[in-house]
Motif scaffolding. Structure first.
Motif, PDB file in Angstrom:
ATOM      1  N   MET A   1       0.844  -1.174   0.000  1.00 62.20           N
ATOM      2  CA  MET A   1       0.000   0.000   0.000  1.00 62.20           C
ATOM      3  C   MET A   1       0.892   1.240   0.000  1.00 62.20           C
ATOM      4  N   GLU A   5      -2.870   5.538  -0.023  1.00 56.29           N
ATOM      5  CA  GLU A   5      -3.795   4.461   0.362  1.00 56.29           C
ATOM      6  C   GLU A   5      -3.838   4.314   1.884  1.00 56.29           C
ATOM      7  N   HIS A   6      -2.686   4.416   2.521  1.00 56.06           N
ATOM      8  CA  HIS A   6      -2.654   4.383   3.985  1.00 56.06           C
ATOM      9  C   HIS A   6      -3.419   5.573   4.556  1.00 56.06           C
ATOM     10  N   GLU A   9      -7.131   4.935   4.486  1.00 54.01           N
ATOM     11  CA  GLU A   9      -7.534   4.026   5.568  1.00 54.01           C
ATOM     12  C   GLU A   9      -7.520   4.735   6.926  1.00 54.01           C
ATOM     13  N   LEU A  10      -6.520   5.552   7.161  1.00 53.08           N
ATOM     14  CA  LEU A  10      -6.434   6.262   8.437  1.00 53.08           C
ATOM     15  C   LEU A  10      -7.532   7.303   8.589  1.00 53.08           C
ATOM     16  N   LEU A 103       2.895   8.457   9.534  1.00 51.59           N
ATOM     17  CA  LEU A 103       2.805   8.308   8.084  1.00 51.59           C
ATOM     18  C   LEU A 103       3.334   9.546   7.373  1.00 51.59           C
ATOM     19  N   SER A 110       6.103   3.814  11.369  1.00 52.73           N
ATOM     20  CA  SER A 110       4.758   4.128  10.870  1.00 52.73           C
ATOM     21  C   SER A 110       3.945   2.869  10.568  1.00 52.73           C
ATOM     22  N   LYS A 111       4.583   1.831  10.056  1.00 54.43           N
ATOM     23  CA  LYS A 111       3.849   0.596   9.754  1.00 54.43           C
ATOM     24  C   LYS A 111       3.251  -0.014  11.014  1.00 54.43           C
ATOM     25  N   ILE A 114       0.206   2.169  11.954  1.00 51.30           N
ATOM     26  CA  ILE A 114      -0.880   1.941  10.993  1.00 51.30           C
ATOM     27  C   ILE A 114      -1.523   0.585  11.249  1.00 51.30           C
ATOM     28  N   SER A 115      -0.697  -0.416  11.535  1.00 56.04           N
ATOM     29  CA  SER A 115      -1.211  -1.749  11.837  1.00 56.04           C
ATOM     30  C   SER A 115      -2.078  -1.737  13.097  1.00 56.04           C
ATOM     31  N   GLY A 118      -5.357  -0.346  12.210  1.00 56.50           N
ATOM     32  CA  GLY A 118      -6.087  -1.338  11.430  1.00 56.50           C
ATOM     33  C   GLY A 118      -6.709  -2.413  12.297  1.00 56.50           C
TER      34      GLY A 118
END
Length: 124
Positions: A1, A5-6, A9-10, A103, A110-111, A114-115, A118
């Motif tokens: 992504m 795209e992130h 989603e955020l 991000l 950041s991953k 973000i996870s 999610g």
């Protein structure tokens, strides 16, 4: 992504977090309130209103235009200060703020952030 795209989603998670805290509004503030020249419209809007009516639309415009995200973000310290005495549960909002900052700022973790968002706000 990719980053846009992130961001998409955020922003969806941010909407859910504002709803969860009871801060998602149905009626837009008037044009004068939205036209404030103060950072984050601090003189006319609550921070949660600024997120809903200014930040989310602006970030969605970046996504729609496939534009680069802002160079820096510092939402988390503002959110922490603004909501420190809140009687609302702001854990989800702070989680999203941390991920948005990470991000945009290109943080190495950041991953992970973000996870975590999610996992909390994943579509069922």
């Amino acid at each position: 992504m990719n980053a846009l795209e992130h961001m998409h989603e955020l922003l969806a998670a941010l909407e859910l977090a504002l709803l969860e805290a009871g801060w998602w509004g149905d009626a837009s503030p008037d044009d004068a309130a939205l036209a404030s020249i103060e950072p984050f419209c601090v003189d006319t809007l609550r921070f949660s209103e600024w997120l809903q009516w200014v930040y989310i639309p602006k970030m969605r415009a970046y996504i729609a235009e496939n534009a680069a995200l802002p160079a820096r973000s510092g939402l988390l310290p503002i959110a922490e200060e603004t909501w420190k005495d809140s009687d609302k549960n702001t854990d989800g909002l702070l989680l999203v703020m941390r991920a948005l900052d990470a991000l945009v700022n290109g943080d190495t973790d950041s991953k992970q952030h973000i996870s975590a968002v999610g996992q909390r706000y994943r579509k069922h």
